[in-house]
Design a protein around this motif. Structure first.
Motif, PDB file in Angstrom:
ATOM      1  N   GLU A  26      40.878  46.837  37.413  1.00 12.70           N
ATOM      2  CA  GLU A  26      39.797  47.557  38.090  1.00 12.70           C
ATOM      3  C   GLU A  26      38.557  46.676  38.228  1.00 12.70           C
ATOM      4  O   GLU A  26      37.870  46.707  39.249  1.00 12.70           O
ATOM      5  CB  GLU A  26      39.453  48.836  37.340  1.00 12.70           C
ATOM      6  CG  GLU A  26      40.513  49.915  37.454  1.00 12.70           C
ATOM      7  CD  GLU A  26      40.244  51.114  36.552  1.00 12.70           C
ATOM      8  OE1 GLU A  26      39.413  51.016  35.624  1.00 12.70           O
ATOM      9  OE2 GLU A  26      40.884  52.151  36.772  1.00 12.70           O
ATOM     10  N   TRP A  27      38.242  45.918  37.190  1.00 12.97           N
ATOM     11  CA  TRP A  27      37.078  45.036  37.222  1.00 12.97           C
ATOM     12  C   TRP A  27      37.216  43.942  38.276  1.00 12.97           C
ATOM     13  O   TRP A  27      36.219  43.406  38.749  1.00 12.97           O
ATOM     14  CB  TRP A  27      36.830  44.399  35.870  1.00 12.97           C
ATOM     15  CG  TRP A  27      36.217  45.314  34.852  1.00 12.97           C
ATOM     16  CD1 TRP A  27      35.671  46.554  35.063  1.00 12.97           C
ATOM     17  CD2 TRP A  27      36.081  45.062  33.462  1.00 12.97           C
ATOM     18  NE1 TRP A  27      35.223  47.081  33.885  1.00 12.97           N
ATOM     19  CE2 TRP A  27      35.463  46.185  32.870  1.00 12.97           C
ATOM     20  CE3 TRP A  27      36.442  43.995  32.640  1.00 12.97           C
ATOM     21  CZ2 TRP A  27      35.175  46.274  31.529  1.00 12.97           C
ATOM     22  CZ3 TRP A  27      36.153  44.082  31.284  1.00 12.97           C
ATOM     23  CH2 TRP A  27      35.529  45.203  30.740  1.00 12.97           C
ATOM     24  N   ARG A  29      38.124  44.302  41.207  1.00  7.89           N
ATOM     25  CA  ARG A  29      37.704  44.906  42.474  1.00  7.89           C
ATOM     26  C   ARG A  29      38.498  44.360  43.656  1.00  7.89           C
ATOM     27  O   ARG A  29      37.949  43.675  44.531  1.00  7.89           O
ATOM     28  CB  ARG A  29      36.219  44.716  42.679  1.00  7.89           C
ATOM     29  CG  ARG A  29      35.415  45.376  41.587  1.00  7.89           C
ATOM     30  CD  ARG A  29      33.963  45.268  41.822  1.00  7.89           C
ATOM     31  NE  ARG A  29      33.261  45.963  40.751  1.00  7.89           N
ATOM     32  CZ  ARG A  29      31.985  45.918  40.579  1.00  7.89           C
ATOM     33  NH1 ARG A  29      31.236  45.227  41.392  1.00  7.89           N
ATOM     34  NH2 ARG A  29      31.422  46.576  39.598  1.00  7.89           N
ATOM     35  N   PRO A  30      39.782  44.663  43.711  1.00  7.51           N
ATOM     36  CA  PRO A  30      40.614  44.127  44.785  1.00  7.51           C
ATOM     37  C   PRO A  30      40.159  44.539  46.184  1.00  7.51           C
ATOM     38  O   PRO A  30      40.288  43.762  47.119  1.00  7.51           O
ATOM     39  CB  PRO A  30      42.007  44.670  44.476  1.00  7.51           C
ATOM     40  CG  PRO A  30      41.837  45.711  43.437  1.00  7.51           C
ATOM     41  CD  PRO A  30      40.533  45.478  42.778  1.00  7.51           C
ATOM     42  N   ALA A  31      39.574  45.721  46.340  1.00  4.73           N
ATOM     43  CA  ALA A  31      39.113  46.142  47.665  1.00  4.73           C
ATOM     44  C   ALA A  31      37.984  45.242  48.167  1.00  4.73           C
ATOM     45  O   ALA A  31      37.935  44.897  49.347  1.00  4.73           O
ATOM     46  CB  ALA A  31      38.665  47.597  47.627  1.00  4.73           C
ATOM     47  N   GLU A  32      37.094  44.861  47.264  1.00  2.00           N
ATOM     48  CA  GLU A  32      36.007  43.959  47.642  1.00  2.00           C
ATOM     49  C   GLU A  32      36.532  42.564  47.947  1.00  2.00           C
ATOM     50  O   GLU A  32      36.057  41.903  48.870  1.00  2.00           O
ATOM     51  CB  GLU A  32      34.956  43.896  46.546  1.00  2.00           C
ATOM     52  CG  GLU A  32      34.151  45.165  46.406  1.00  2.00           C
ATOM     53  CD  GLU A  32      33.130  45.091  45.288  1.00  2.00           C
ATOM     54  OE1 GLU A  32      32.779  43.977  44.842  1.00  2.00           O
ATOM     55  OE2 GLU A  32      32.664  46.166  44.859  1.00  2.00           O
ATOM     56  N   ALA A  33      37.496  42.111  47.176  1.00  2.00           N
ATOM     57  CA  ALA A  33      38.070  40.786  47.408  1.00  2.00           C
ATOM     58  C   ALA A  33      38.769  40.732  48.763  1.00  2.00           C
ATOM     59  O   ALA A  33      38.718  39.710  49.456  1.00  2.00           O
ATOM     60  CB  ALA A  33      39.051  40.432  46.298  1.00  2.00           C
ATOM     61  N   ALA A  34      39.404  41.831  49.160  1.00  2.00           N
ATOM     62  CA  ALA A  34      40.117  41.867  50.438  1.00  2.00           C
ATOM     63  C   ALA A  34      39.163  41.715  51.619  1.00  2.00           C
ATOM     64  O   ALA A  34      39.571  41.266  52.690  1.00  2.00           O
ATOM     65  CB  ALA A  34      40.907  43.166  50.562  1.00  2.00           C
ATOM     66  N   ALA A  35      37.896  42.063  51.420  1.00  2.00           N
ATOM     67  CA  ALA A  35      36.917  41.945  52.497  1.00  2.00           C
ATOM     68  C   ALA A  35      36.461  40.498  52.711  1.00  2.00           C
ATOM     69  O   ALA A  35      35.884  40.184  53.744  1.00  2.00           O
ATOM     70  CB  ALA A  35      35.715  42.834  52.190  1.00  2.00           C
ATOM     71  N   LEU A  36      36.737  39.640  51.751  1.00  2.00           N
ATOM     72  CA  LEU A  36      36.353  38.233  51.857  1.00  2.00           C
ATOM     73  C   LEU A  36      37.357  37.469  52.713  1.00  2.00           C
ATOM     74  O   LEU A  36      38.513  37.884  52.842  1.00  2.00           O
ATOM     75  CB  LEU A  36      36.303  37.595  50.468  1.00  2.00           C
ATOM     76  CG  LEU A  36      35.297  38.156  49.473  1.00  2.00           C
ATOM     77  CD1 LEU A  36      35.517  37.525  48.101  1.00  2.00           C
ATOM     78  CD2 LEU A  36      33.879  37.907  49.962  1.00  2.00           C
ATOM     79  N   ALA A  48      46.939  42.607  43.047  1.00  2.00           N
ATOM     80  CA  ALA A  48      46.161  43.338  42.047  1.00  2.00           C
ATOM     81  C   ALA A  48      46.386  44.843  42.179  1.00  2.00           C
ATOM     82  O   ALA A  48      46.525  45.547  41.174  1.00  2.00           O
ATOM     83  CB  ALA A  48      44.678  43.002  42.189  1.00  2.00           C
ATOM     84  N   GLU A  49      46.443  45.329  43.407  1.00  2.00           N
ATOM     85  CA  GLU A  49      46.697  46.756  43.615  1.00  2.00           C
ATOM     86  C   GLU A  49      48.095  47.139  43.140  1.00  2.00           C
ATOM     87  O   GLU A  49      48.284  48.183  42.518  1.00  2.00           O
ATOM     88  CB  GLU A  49      46.505  47.112  45.084  1.00  2.00           C
ATOM     89  CG  GLU A  49      45.047  47.074  45.503  1.00  2.00           C
ATOM     90  CD  GLU A  49      44.839  47.299  46.992  1.00  2.00           C
ATOM     91  OE1 GLU A  49      45.820  47.460  47.734  1.00  2.00           O
ATOM     92  OE2 GLU A  49      43.671  47.313  47.409  1.00  2.00           O
ATOM     93  N   ARG A  50      49.078  46.290  43.428  1.00  2.00           N
ATOM     94  CA  ARG A  50      50.450  46.548  42.954  1.00  2.00           C
ATOM     95  C   ARG A  50      50.500  46.566  41.439  1.00  2.00           C
ATOM     96  O   ARG A  50      51.185  47.402  40.835  1.00  2.00           O
ATOM     97  CB  ARG A  50      51.404  45.475  43.483  1.00  2.00           C
ATOM     98  CG  ARG A  50      51.768  45.629  44.915  1.00  2.00           C
ATOM     99  CD  ARG A  50      52.849  44.615  45.292  1.00  2.00           C
ATOM    100  NE  ARG A  50      52.920  44.501  46.714  1.00  2.00           N
ATOM    101  CZ  ARG A  50      52.722  43.377  47.405  1.00  2.00           C
ATOM    102  NH1 ARG A  50      52.470  42.248  46.779  1.00  2.00           N
ATOM    103  NH2 ARG A  50      52.802  43.378  48.714  1.00  2.00           N
ATOM    104  N   GLU A  51      49.792  45.637  40.817  1.00  2.00           N
ATOM    105  CA  GLU A  51      49.773  45.583  39.359  1.00  2.00           C
ATOM    106  C   GLU A  51      49.156  46.853  38.778  1.00  2.00           C
ATOM    107  O   GLU A  51      49.660  47.416  37.813  1.00  2.00           O
ATOM    108  CB  GLU A  51      49.005  44.357  38.875  1.00  2.00           C
ATOM    109  CG  GLU A  51      48.997  44.232  37.367  1.00  2.00           C
ATOM    110  CD  GLU A  51      48.280  42.986  36.875  1.00  2.00           C
ATOM    111  OE1 GLU A  51      48.187  42.850  35.647  1.00  2.00           O
ATOM    112  OE2 GLU A  51      47.811  42.175  37.679  1.00  2.00           O
TER     113      GLU A  51
END
Length: 79
Positions: A26-27, A29-36, A48-51
């Motif tokens: 959770e820390w 932040r895969p959603a934020e990383a995907a925006a990069l 990370a989401e799969r994990e």
């Protein structure tokens, strides 16, 4: 408070470890990383989401084992 023993102790320790892993994912932040841009990724956000999904499934399984019937318990269908 008494320390869990035997199988329940193992399951309790497993639950603690898995919960710590979930927090770590959770820390990240895969959603934020995907925006990069992909070149800036330190990890694949999809991984990370799969994990996280797998870890939450493991937590559910531990909960079932902790709270569900055990072999030899009345009503578990086994003898």
């Amino acid at each position: 408070m008494s320390a869990p023993s035997g199988e329940h102790g193992f399951l309790h320790e497993l639950q603690i470890e898995v919960e710590a892993e979930v927090v770590e994912v959770e820390w990240s932040r895969p959603a934020e990383a995907a925006a990069l841009p992909v070149a800036d990724w330190q990890f694949d956000p999809t991984d990370a989401e799969r994990e996280e999904i797998a870890l939450r499934g493991l937590l559910d399984a531990v909960e079932v084992l902790e709270n569900g019937p055990h072999p030899g318990d009345p009503g578990d269908g086994r003898r």
